[in-house]
Motif scaffolding. Structure first.
Motif, short mmCIF file in Angstrom:
data_model
loop_
_atom_site.label_atom_id
_atom_site.label_comp_id
_atom_site.label_asym_id
_atom_site.label_seq_id
_atom_site.Cartn_x
_atom_site.Cartn_y
_atom_site.Cartn_z
N THR A 205 91.39 -6.10 -64.40
CA THR A 205 91.47 -7.05 -65.30
C THR A 205 90.00 -7.43 -65.96
OG1 THR A 205 91.21 -8.81 -63.67
CG2 THR A 205 93.47 -8.37 -64.52
N GLY A 206 88.82 -6.87 -65.13
CA GLY A 206 87.64 -7.01 -65.59
C GLY A 206 86.98 -8.38 -64.95
N GLU A 207 87.84 -8.92 -63.92
CA GLU A 207 87.24 -10.37 -63.09
C GLU A 207 86.30 -9.70 -62.41
OE1 GLU A 207 89.17 -13.40 -60.19
OE2 GLU A 207 90.40 -12.02 -60.93
N VAL A 208 86.36 -8.52 -61.94
CA VAL A 208 85.25 -8.07 -61.15
C VAL A 208 84.78 -6.88 -61.79
CG1 VAL A 208 84.60 -7.01 -58.91
CG2 VAL A 208 86.06 -8.98 -58.73
N VAL A 209 83.62 -6.46 -61.60
CA VAL A 209 83.03 -5.28 -62.49
C VAL A 209 82.34 -4.74 -61.56
CG1 VAL A 209 81.20 -4.70 -64.22
CG2 VAL A 209 82.28 -6.69 -64.62
N ALA A 210 82.61 -3.34 -61.43
CA ALA A 210 81.96 -2.33 -60.45
C ALA A 210 80.59 -2.03 -61.05
CB ALA A 210 82.93 -1.01 -60.38
N VAL A 211 79.72 -2.17 -60.28
CA VAL A 211 78.19 -2.04 -60.75
C VAL A 211 78.17 -0.42 -60.69
CG1 VAL A 211 76.01 -2.42 -60.23
CG2 VAL A 211 77.49 -4.15 -59.93
N PRO A 212 77.50 0.09 -61.66
CA PRO A 212 77.47 1.73 -61.57
C PRO A 212 76.39 2.06 -60.51
CG PRO A 212 77.33 1.00 -63.90
CD PRO A 212 77.23 -0.35 -63.07
N ARG A 213 76.48 3.15 -60.10
CA ARG A 213 75.80 3.72 -58.79
C ARG A 213 74.44 3.70 -59.34
NH1 ARG A 213 78.94 3.84 -55.32
NH2 ARG A 213 79.87 5.31 -53.89
N LYS A 214 73.93 4.32 -60.43
CA LYS A 214 72.50 4.52 -61.02
C LYS A 214 72.66 4.19 -62.35
CE LYS A 214 70.09 7.13 -57.43
NZ LYS A 214 69.19 8.17 -57.35
N GLN A 215 71.52 3.37 -62.72
CA GLN A 215 71.38 3.19 -64.06
C GLN A 215 69.97 3.61 -64.45
OE1 GLN A 215 72.49 -0.84 -64.54
NE2 GLN A 215 74.48 -0.39 -65.46
N PHE A 216 69.35 4.00 -63.47
CA PHE A 216 67.94 4.45 -63.61
C PHE A 216 67.75 5.68 -62.38
CE2 PHE A 216 68.80 1.07 -60.74
CZ PHE A 216 68.43 1.40 -59.52
N ILE A 217 66.78 6.31 -62.60
CA ILE A 217 66.22 7.23 -61.67
C ILE A 217 64.80 6.98 -61.17
CG2 ILE A 217 67.86 9.22 -62.70
CD1 ILE A 217 65.22 10.29 -64.08
N ASN A 218 64.60 7.70 -60.05
CA ASN A 218 63.26 7.66 -59.38
C ASN A 218 62.57 8.97 -59.59
OD1 ASN A 218 61.18 7.51 -57.83
ND2 ASN A 218 61.97 6.78 -56.13
N VAL A 219 62.10 9.29 -60.40
CA VAL A 219 61.42 10.55 -60.76
C VAL A 219 60.70 11.09 -59.43
CG1 VAL A 219 59.91 11.83 -62.43
CG2 VAL A 219 61.32 10.01 -63.34
N MET A 220 60.16 10.13 -58.64
CA MET A 220 59.24 10.84 -57.47
C MET A 220 60.31 11.36 -56.69
SD MET A 220 56.53 11.01 -56.17
CE MET A 220 55.53 9.45 -56.73
N GLU A 221 61.64 11.11 -56.41
CA GLU A 221 62.57 11.86 -55.85
C GLU A 221 62.59 13.51 -56.29
OE1 GLU A 221 66.37 10.08 -55.49
OE2 GLU A 221 65.51 8.21 -54.81
N GLU A 222 62.74 13.56 -57.33
CA GLU A 222 62.75 15.00 -57.95
C GLU A 222 61.48 15.76 -57.68
OE1 GLU A 222 62.10 15.46 -62.62
OE2 GLU A 222 63.98 14.21 -62.38
N LEU A 223 60.11 15.07 -57.90
CA LEU A 223 58.93 15.63 -57.63
C LEU A 223 58.70 15.92 -56.11
CD1 LEU A 223 56.98 13.32 -60.06
CD2 LEU A 223 57.73 15.68 -60.47
N VAL A 224 59.20 15.28 -55.37
CA VAL A 224 58.99 15.26 -53.83
C VAL A 224 59.94 16.36 -53.33
CG1 VAL A 224 59.46 14.43 -51.75
CG2 VAL A 224 58.03 13.05 -53.22
N LEU A 225 61.22 16.45 -54.03
CA LEU A 225 62.19 17.28 -53.66
C LEU A 225 61.76 18.91 -53.87
CD1 LEU A 225 65.73 16.00 -54.05
CD2 LEU A 225 64.85 16.90 -51.83
N THR A 226 61.13 18.81 -55.25
CA THR A 226 60.75 20.26 -55.71
C THR A 226 59.53 20.87 -54.65
OG1 THR A 226 61.18 19.73 -58.11
CG2 THR A 226 59.51 21.38 -57.70
N GLU A 227 58.64 19.81 -54.21
CA GLU A 227 57.49 20.38 -53.39
C GLU A 227 58.13 20.64 -52.11
OE1 GLU A 227 53.45 20.88 -52.42
OE2 GLU A 227 54.55 20.48 -54.37
N VAL A 228 58.85 19.84 -51.59
CA VAL A 228 59.45 20.19 -50.30
C VAL A 228 60.16 21.36 -50.25
CG1 VAL A 228 61.33 19.49 -48.69
CG2 VAL A 228 59.79 17.74 -49.57
#
Length: 179
Positions: free
Chosen positions: A51-74
């Motif tokens: 009914t929309g009385e409760v809204v599920a907050v999306p998991r991510k509306q943003f990204i942490n670019v540092m994660e991809e940079l670190v993963l690439t290096e790792v």
């Protein structure tokens, strides 16, 4: 926290956070049987989401670019080490160690992410390499205290709640309540 308390909190706040959703999933995965009260609470939550009385907050509306940079290096550094030795390294452990010692670089748009990537490559690449190197050194020197530990996201429990929740996240925001 119990399912009933989570549902009560979601109804009070008007939203269901990813952490609340994960806790409900964990409870359902670990319970052999749910009580009538727990089923009733889940039913109230599903109804409120529809009914929309409760809204599920999306998991991510943003990204942490540092994660991809670190993963690439790792991944690059681990590939070099594993190609020349018998060592087997855990990408997640090493990336988490390095990320905990670096500032996040969040972005909400692709343009913002590109800006953050460029900024990091010119200003932070040496620091990223240094932290990943330290993380690898720590990983190789660590004792194997908890061989039975379970990595995040590797649960084999009941997936039905997660699937229903995902469907509700897709369809509930579009549900129009008739006046």
């Amino acid at each position: 926290m119990s399912i009933e308390k989570i549902v009560e909190q979601a109804l009070q706040d008007g939203y269901l956070t990813p952490a609340m959703e994960a806790e409900v999933g964990r409870i359902c995965d670990n319970a052999s049987d749910l009580s009538i009260e727990e089923y009733m609470a889940l039913d109230r939550l599903m109804g409120a989401l529809l009914t929309g009385e409760v809204v599920a907050v999306p998991r991510k509306q943003f990204i942490n670019v540092m994660e991809e940079l670190v993963l690439t290096e790792v991944i690059a550094r681990i590939a070099e080490i594993e190609a020349t030795s018998e060592s087997s390294l855990d990408v997640g452990d090493i990336a988490a160690y390095a990320l905990n010692r670096l500032l996040p670089l969040y972005a909400t748009t692709e343009e913002g992410a590109n800006y953050q990537r460029q900024r990091a490559k010119t200003e932070l690449q040496e620091l990223i390499s240094q932290q990943v190197g330290e993380a690898i050194d720590r990983y190789l020197d660590r004792p194997n205290f908890f061989p039975e530990r379970q990595a995040l996201g590797k649960s084999t429990g009941n997936e039905v709640l997660r699937q229903v929740s995902t469907l509700l996240q897709v369809y509930a925001p579009n549900f129009e309540q008739k006046s």
